[in-house]
Enzyme design. Structure first.
Site, PDB file in Angstrom:
ATOM      1  N   ASN A   9      39.551  38.396  39.807  1.00 38.57           N
ATOM      2  CA  ASN A   9      39.101  39.724  39.032  1.00 38.57           C
ATOM      3  C   ASN A   9      40.292  40.531  38.756  1.00 38.57           C
ATOM      4  O   ASN A   9      40.930  41.230  39.744  1.00 38.57           O
ATOM      5  CB  ASN A   9      38.059  40.353  39.962  1.00 38.57           C
ATOM      6  N   TRP A  10      40.651  40.491  37.422  1.00 37.64           N
ATOM      7  CA  TRP A  10      42.162  41.044  37.058  1.00 37.64           C
ATOM      8  C   TRP A  10      41.773  42.591  36.795  1.00 37.64           C
ATOM      9  O   TRP A  10      42.615  43.422  36.566  1.00 37.64           O
ATOM     10  CB  TRP A  10      42.349  40.485  35.705  1.00 37.64           C
ATOM     11  N   LYS A  11      40.661  43.034  36.733  1.00 34.22           N
ATOM     12  CA  LYS A  11      40.225  44.415  36.415  1.00 34.22           C
ATOM     13  C   LYS A  11      40.893  44.871  35.353  1.00 34.22           C
ATOM     14  O   LYS A  11      41.047  44.141  34.387  1.00 34.22           O
ATOM     15  CB  LYS A  11      40.454  45.374  37.792  1.00 34.22           C
ATOM     16  N   HIS A  95      29.663  44.972  39.754  1.00 33.01           N
ATOM     17  CA  HIS A  95      30.649  45.263  40.680  1.00 33.01           C
ATOM     18  C   HIS A  95      30.825  46.873  41.086  1.00 33.01           C
ATOM     19  O   HIS A  95      30.220  47.584  40.334  1.00 33.01           O
ATOM     20  CB  HIS A  95      32.154  45.066  39.802  1.00 33.01           C
ATOM     21  N   GLU A  97      32.872  48.980  41.348  1.00 30.77           N
ATOM     22  CA  GLU A  97      33.488  50.074  40.526  1.00 30.77           C
ATOM     23  C   GLU A  97      32.813  50.311  39.235  1.00 30.77           C
ATOM     24  O   GLU A  97      32.981  51.678  38.673  1.00 30.77           O
ATOM     25  CB  GLU A  97      34.765  49.469  40.093  1.00 30.77           C
ATOM     26  N   GLU A 169      30.630  41.979  48.559  1.00 30.46           N
ATOM     27  CA  GLU A 169      31.883  42.699  48.362  1.00 30.46           C
ATOM     28  C   GLU A 169      31.690  44.284  49.190  1.00 30.46           C
ATOM     29  O   GLU A 169      31.067  45.244  48.523  1.00 30.46           O
ATOM     30  CB  GLU A 169      32.334  43.140  46.872  1.00 30.46           C
ATOM     31  N   GLY A 175      40.407  46.601  47.656  1.00 32.34           N
ATOM     32  CA  GLY A 175      41.652  47.280  47.466  1.00 32.34           C
ATOM     33  C   GLY A 175      42.185  48.272  48.643  1.00 32.34           C
ATOM     34  O   GLY A 175      42.974  49.022  48.264  1.00 32.34           O
ATOM     35  N   SER A 214      39.933  42.801  49.551  1.00 33.85           N
ATOM     36  CA  SER A 214      41.478  42.599  50.227  1.00 33.85           C
ATOM     37  C   SER A 214      41.774  41.122  50.681  1.00 33.85           C
ATOM     38  O   SER A 214      42.242  40.724  51.728  1.00 33.85           O
ATOM     39  CB  SER A 214      41.479  43.418  51.308  1.00 33.85           C
ATOM     40  N   GLY A 235      40.678  40.347  44.013  1.00 30.97           N
ATOM     41  CA  GLY A 235      41.444  41.170  42.978  1.00 30.97           C
ATOM     42  C   GLY A 235      42.822  41.365  42.802  1.00 30.97           C
ATOM     43  O   GLY A 235      43.535  40.468  42.167  1.00 30.97           O
ATOM     44  N   GLY A 236      43.274  42.143  43.686  1.00 36.23           N
ATOM     45  CA  GLY A 236      44.996  42.474  43.671  1.00 36.23           C
ATOM     46  C   GLY A 236      45.529  41.243  44.026  1.00 36.23           C
ATOM     47  O   GLY A 236      46.571  40.935  43.133  1.00 36.23           O
TER      48      GLY A 236
HETATM   49  P1  PGA Z   1      40.665  43.315  46.122  1.00 33.04           P
HETATM   50  O1  PGA Z   1      39.463  43.421  44.825  1.00 33.04           O
HETATM   51  O2  PGA Z   1      40.881  41.974  46.269  1.00 33.04           O
HETATM   52  O3  PGA Z   1      41.856  43.941  45.174  1.00 33.04           O
HETATM   53  O4  PGA Z   1      40.239  44.030  47.255  1.00 33.04           O
HETATM   54  C1  PGA Z   1      38.385  42.716  45.057  1.00 33.04           C
HETATM   55  C2  PGA Z   1      37.459  43.013  44.193  1.00 33.04           C
HETATM   56  O5  PGA Z   1      37.121  44.265  43.711  1.00 33.04           O
HETATM   57  O6  PGA Z   1      36.419  42.050  43.638  1.00 33.04           O
END
Ligand code: PGA
Length: 257
Positions: A9-11, A95, A97, A169, A175, A214, A235-236
């Site tokens: 997930n590159w956001k 998600h 976010e 999640e 994050g 994470s 994500g990250g």
């Molecule tokens: P993260 O994000 O790996 O940066 O914690 C995961 C996500 O939001 O899907």
């Protein structure tokens, strides 16, 4: 047997040039890795170009969001038809976010899931509790509410019910650098399977459940090696070629060991 699935997930990261640069190096970097379904959920603006660059690879493309209508006067939105037209297979829905910063409600999420089913896109439906809910032992209550409201009314006649992907999640792990423990995430995934069993019986063993929050190359095998978990939403650690390739290699090597 449920196939292992790793979703990047590159956001809201990477310009088109950066996305291209990633893809050019990434495919070489993971040349020796096989048997892991790998999906890149990139920003909308990079999807068309990435679909061309990924043509001769085993990688699949996903979107991070979509509108639920086929088309219309919805300024700034992207429709499921537009995604399908690019050959996109997956779409992340709900998600945290988006729930938090864009006020996405359970009702809206349900509409998007229904629309994904209708347009032949596989939803990656995200659920998870925040820290406050976690601390007051409300995880199962929150997950149940999010899952049942997003899937309310769907029946097994819909072939996409078995193809859909769920992602546990926990908001507090996203994050933050503090992932849930493998056993903890696996227990929640087991609970999610029991909810599926309760409402839709047989699909509970077919639906893939990911953990997200994470995840990195060092902790990924804590999650992929568990009975009720089938992979991760990353994500990250998916933003950097070496880091994401390292994560996939860790899964690949664990399965060969
Ligand atoms: P993260 O994000 O790996 O940066 O914690 C995961 C996500 O939001 O899907």
């Amino acid at each position: 047997m449920r196939q292992t699935l790793i979703v990047a997930n590159w956001k809201m990261y990477k310009t088109l040039a950066e996305a291209e640069e990633f893809m050019e190096r990434f495919t070489g970097e993971i040349a020796g890795v096989s048997g892991i379904e790998t999906v890149i959920c990139a920003p909308f603006i990079s999807l068309a170009r990435l679909s061309v660059l990924m043509e001769r690879t085993t990688l699949l493309l996903g979107a991070q969001n979509m509108h639920w209508q086929k088309e219309g006067a919805f300024t700034g939105e992207i429709s499921p038809l537009m995604l399908r037209d690019l050959g996109i297979k997956y779409v992340i829905i709900g998600h945290s976010e988006r729930r938090l910063h864009f006020n996405e409600s359970n009702l809206l999420i349900k509409r998007k899931v229904a629309s994904a089913f209708n347009f032949g896109l596989i939803p990656i439906l995200c659920v998870g509790e925040n820290w406050e809910q976690h601390s007051s032992q409300e995880t199962e209550k929150v997950i149940k509410e999010q899952l049942f409201s997003a899937l309310e009314g769907f029946t097994l006649e819909n072939e996409f019910m078995t193809k859909m992907v769920l992602a546990y999640e926990p908001v507090w792990a996203i994050g933050t650098g503090t992932a849930a423990r493998g056993e903890e995430a696996n227990a929640v995934a087991g609970f999610m399977r029991s909810l599926l069993q309760e409402k839709w019986g047989g699909i509970s063993e077919k639906v893939r459940i990911l953990y997200g929050g994470s995840v990195n190359a060092d902790n990924i095998t804590e999650f992929t090696g568990k009975e009720d978990l089938d992979g991760a939403l990353v994500g990250g650690s998916s933003l950097n070629v070496e880091t994401f390739a390292g994560l996939l290699k860790a899964v690949f090597n664990e399965r060969r060991a």
